[in-house]
Design an enzyme around this catalytic site. Structure first.
Site, PDB file in Angstrom:
ATOM      1  N   SER A  36       0.842  -1.190   0.000  1.00  0.00           N
ATOM      2  CA  SER A  36       0.000   0.000   0.000  1.00  0.00           C
ATOM      3  C   SER A  36       0.876   1.238   0.000  1.00  0.00           C
ATOM      4  O   SER A  36       1.979   1.228   0.569  1.00  0.00           O
ATOM      5  CB  SER A  36      -0.894   0.016   1.240  1.00  0.00           C
ATOM      6  OG  SER A  36      -1.634   1.216   1.271  1.00  0.00           O
TER       7      SER A  36
ATOM      8  N   ASN B  91      -0.714   4.020   0.979  1.00  0.00           N
ATOM      9  CA  ASN B  91      -1.542   4.847   1.869  1.00  0.00           C
ATOM     10  C   ASN B  91      -0.955   4.772   3.280  1.00  0.00           C
ATOM     11  O   ASN B  91      -0.959   3.704   3.910  1.00  0.00           O
ATOM     12  CB  ASN B  91      -2.975   4.300   1.804  1.00  0.00           C
ATOM     13  CG  ASN B  91      -3.918   4.954   2.794  1.00  0.00           C
ATOM     14  OD1 ASN B  91      -3.532   5.318   3.895  1.00  0.00           O
ATOM     15  ND2 ASN B  91      -5.169   5.082   2.404  1.00  0.00           N
ATOM     16  N   ALA B  92      -0.427   5.906   3.768  1.00  0.00           N
ATOM     17  CA  ALA B  92       0.290   5.912   5.051  1.00  0.00           C
ATOM     18  C   ALA B  92      -0.596   5.437   6.201  1.00  0.00           C
ATOM     19  O   ALA B  92      -0.130   4.711   7.087  1.00  0.00           O
ATOM     20  CB  ALA B  92       0.822   7.310   5.342  1.00  0.00           C
TER      21      ALA B  92
ATOM     22  N   LYS C  60      -3.114   3.302   6.103  1.00  0.00           N
ATOM     23  CA  LYS C  60      -3.292   1.845   6.056  1.00  0.00           C
ATOM     24  C   LYS C  60      -2.009   1.107   6.428  1.00  0.00           C
ATOM     25  O   LYS C  60      -2.043   0.111   7.146  1.00  0.00           O
ATOM     26  CB  LYS C  60      -3.738   1.432   4.646  1.00  0.00           C
ATOM     27  CG  LYS C  60      -5.208   1.679   4.429  1.00  0.00           C
ATOM     28  CD  LYS C  60      -5.793   0.768   3.411  1.00  0.00           C
ATOM     29  CE  LYS C  60      -5.444   1.151   2.009  1.00  0.00           C
ATOM     30  NZ  LYS C  60      -6.317   0.537   1.020  1.00  0.00           N
TER      31      LYS C  60
ATOM     32  N   GLU D  59      -2.674  -0.203 -11.273  1.00  0.00           N
ATOM     33  CA  GLU D  59      -3.987   0.420 -11.425  1.00  0.00           C
ATOM     34  C   GLU D  59      -5.040  -0.489 -10.819  1.00  0.00           C
ATOM     35  O   GLU D  59      -4.986  -1.715 -11.020  1.00  0.00           O
ATOM     36  CB  GLU D  59      -4.272   0.620 -12.913  1.00  0.00           C
ATOM     37  CG  GLU D  59      -4.860   1.976 -13.203  1.00  0.00           C
ATOM     38  CD  GLU D  59      -5.332   2.059 -14.635  1.00  0.00           C
ATOM     39  OE1 GLU D  59      -6.511   2.368 -14.839  1.00  0.00           O
ATOM     40  OE2 GLU D  59      -4.512   1.773 -15.527  1.00  0.00           O
TER      41      GLU D  59
ATOM     42  N   ASP E 104      -7.686  -3.805   0.301  1.00  0.00           N
ATOM     43  CA  ASP E 104      -8.559  -2.913  -0.447  1.00  0.00           C
ATOM     44  C   ASP E 104      -9.800  -2.724   0.399  1.00  0.00           C
ATOM     45  O   ASP E 104     -10.398  -3.698   0.869  1.00  0.00           O
ATOM     46  CB  ASP E 104      -8.915  -3.444  -1.837  1.00  0.00           C
ATOM     47  CG  ASP E 104      -9.372  -2.283  -2.722  1.00  0.00           C
ATOM     48  OD1 ASP E 104      -8.550  -1.416  -3.033  1.00  0.00           O
ATOM     49  OD2 ASP E 104     -10.575  -2.218  -3.072  1.00  0.00           O
TER      50      ASP E 104
ATOM     51  N   GLY F 204      -8.941   8.907   6.424  1.00  0.00           N
ATOM     52  CA  GLY F 204     -10.060   8.734   5.493  1.00  0.00           C
ATOM     53  C   GLY F 204     -11.383   9.225   6.079  1.00  0.00           C
ATOM     54  O   GLY F 204     -11.493  10.346   6.576  1.00  0.00           O
TER      55      GLY F 204
ATOM     56  N   ASP G 258     -12.945   8.182   8.716  1.00  0.00           N
ATOM     57  CA  ASP G 258     -13.107   7.898  10.150  1.00  0.00           C
ATOM     58  C   ASP G 258     -13.905   8.957  10.915  1.00  0.00           C
ATOM     59  O   ASP G 258     -14.721   8.610  11.773  1.00  0.00           O
ATOM     60  CB  ASP G 258     -11.739   7.716  10.826  1.00  0.00           C
ATOM     61  CG  ASP G 258     -11.182   6.319  10.630  1.00  0.00           C
ATOM     62  OD1 ASP G 258     -11.959   5.402  10.289  1.00  0.00           O
ATOM     63  OD2 ASP G 258      -9.969   6.138  10.829  1.00  0.00           O
TER      64      ASP G 258
HETATM   65  P1  IMP Z   1      -8.025   1.837  -1.367  1.00  0.00           P
HETATM   66  O1  IMP Z   1      -8.338   0.554  -0.676  1.00  0.00           O
HETATM   67  O2  IMP Z   1      -6.585   2.183  -1.310  1.00  0.00           O
HETATM   68  O3  IMP Z   1      -8.635   1.919  -2.719  1.00  0.00           O
HETATM   69  O4  IMP Z   1      -8.675   3.021  -0.532  1.00  0.00           O
HETATM   70  C1  IMP Z   1      -9.577   2.795   0.465  1.00  0.00           C
HETATM   71  C2  IMP Z   1     -10.140   4.116   0.962  1.00  0.00           C
HETATM   72  O5  IMP Z   1     -11.253   3.785   1.777  1.00  0.00           O
HETATM   73  C3  IMP Z   1      -9.194   4.878   1.849  1.00  0.00           C
HETATM   74  O6  IMP Z   1      -8.458   5.840   1.167  1.00  0.00           O
HETATM   75  C4  IMP Z   1     -10.167   5.532   2.826  1.00  0.00           C
HETATM   76  O7  IMP Z   1     -10.686   6.667   2.246  1.00  0.00           O
HETATM   77  C5  IMP Z   1     -11.290   4.536   2.943  1.00  0.00           C
HETATM   78  N1  IMP Z   1     -11.055   3.692   4.109  1.00  0.00           N
HETATM   79  C6  IMP Z   1     -10.681   2.391   4.134  1.00  0.00           C
HETATM   80  N2  IMP Z   1     -10.522   1.960   5.386  1.00  0.00           N
HETATM   81  C7  IMP Z   1     -10.789   3.017   6.179  1.00  0.00           C
HETATM   82  C8  IMP Z   1     -10.769   3.190   7.584  1.00  0.00           C
HETATM   83  O8  IMP Z   1     -10.444   2.302   8.385  1.00  0.00           O
HETATM   84  N3  IMP Z   1     -11.097   4.412   7.996  1.00  0.00           N
HETATM   85  C9  IMP Z   1     -11.451   5.438   7.177  1.00  0.00           C
HETATM   86  N4  IMP Z   1     -11.461   5.335   5.863  1.00  0.00           N
HETATM   87  C10 IMP Z   1     -11.138   4.124   5.367  1.00  0.00           C
END
Ligand code: IMP
Length: 204
Positions: A14, A16-17, A19, A46, A75, A162, A164
């Site tokens: 990932s 996403n910091a 996650k 992608e 995901d 996100g 939350d």
């Molecule tokens: P992806 O899985 O990288 O496509 O992105 C998932 C997106 O869902 C994240 O960028 C968040 O916006 C949202 N998301 C997933 N899990 C959480 C969570 O635990 N809290 C808040 N938002 C979440």
């Protein structure tokens, strides 16, 4: 059969910091050494899947192939009942290229307001998570989890990431954004999926 041993290096697939931080917290007690796809400069595939599971497999497979290490991908997203499951797999995209979740939460609220969804029972939502472990020599497994709750407005708390700040899990009064991270880890969609993975992959 357990396939992840203490000291095993694992790529968290990932960029996403938020996650990466949560997955690190989850695997750390098992003595697994987690490195992120970002640290290894792995390409970001992608997300062309139509489901959370398909996208988790895409990300884990890409990272396992590129690194030669087992890779764990998440995901996940927020699914709102009144919006037919949106934003769902597009949860990250609703925040735009600048990852502006204040904007994404505002858009969500505007759509709910336009639908007249003001009473709590019309504002039901769940977070969903598909976790995929992919092995460098082929094969992968997906584990899924969800947490149900209600959307609130305005957003509250800055402890999570996100969406939350607008999500209150069933049985709770504070948002995931206000909650102690340890408590969120005990009940979140990611924690539920991770518990299934642990049962399968780690020695008890
Ligand atoms: P992806 O899985 O990288 O496509 O992105 C998932 C997106 O869902 C994240 O960028 C968040 O916006 C949202 N998301 C997933 N899990 C959480 C969570 O635990 N809290 C808040 N938002 C979440």
């Amino acid at each position: 059969m357990a396939r992840l041993q203490t000291g095993q290096k694992l790529v968290v697939a990932s960029h996403n910091a938020g996650k990466v931080r949560e997955i690190n917290d989850l695997v750390q007690p098992f003595g697994v050494e987690a490195v992120s796809a970002g640290e290894l400069n792995l390409p970001e595939p992608e997300e062309t899947g139509q489901t959370f599971a398909e996208n988790a497999i895409l990300k884990a497979r890409s990272a396992a192939d590129a690194s030669g290490l087992p890779a764990l991908a998440d995901d996940s997203g927020l699914c709102v009942d009144a919006l037919a499951g949106a934003p769902g797999i597009y949860s990250a995209r609703w925040a735009g290229p600048s990852k502006d979740f204040a904007l994404a939460m505002r858009n969500l609220e505007e759509k709910l307001q336009a639908d007249g969804a003001t009473a709590p029972d019309t504002r039901k939502a769940h977070f969903f998570c598909a976790l995929c472990i992919a092995w460098p020599d082929g094969g992968d497994t997906v584990y899924e989890g969800r947490v149900d709750g209600t959307l609130v407005w305005p957003p509250r708390g800055d402890r999570g990431f996100g969406y939350d700040p607008v999500f209150v899990a069933d049985g709770e009064t504070i948002t995931f954004g206000e909650m102690d991270p340890g408590r969120k880890h005990a009940m979140s969609h990611r924690a539920m999926a991770f518990a299934k993975l642990v049962e399968d992959l780690f020695d008890g």
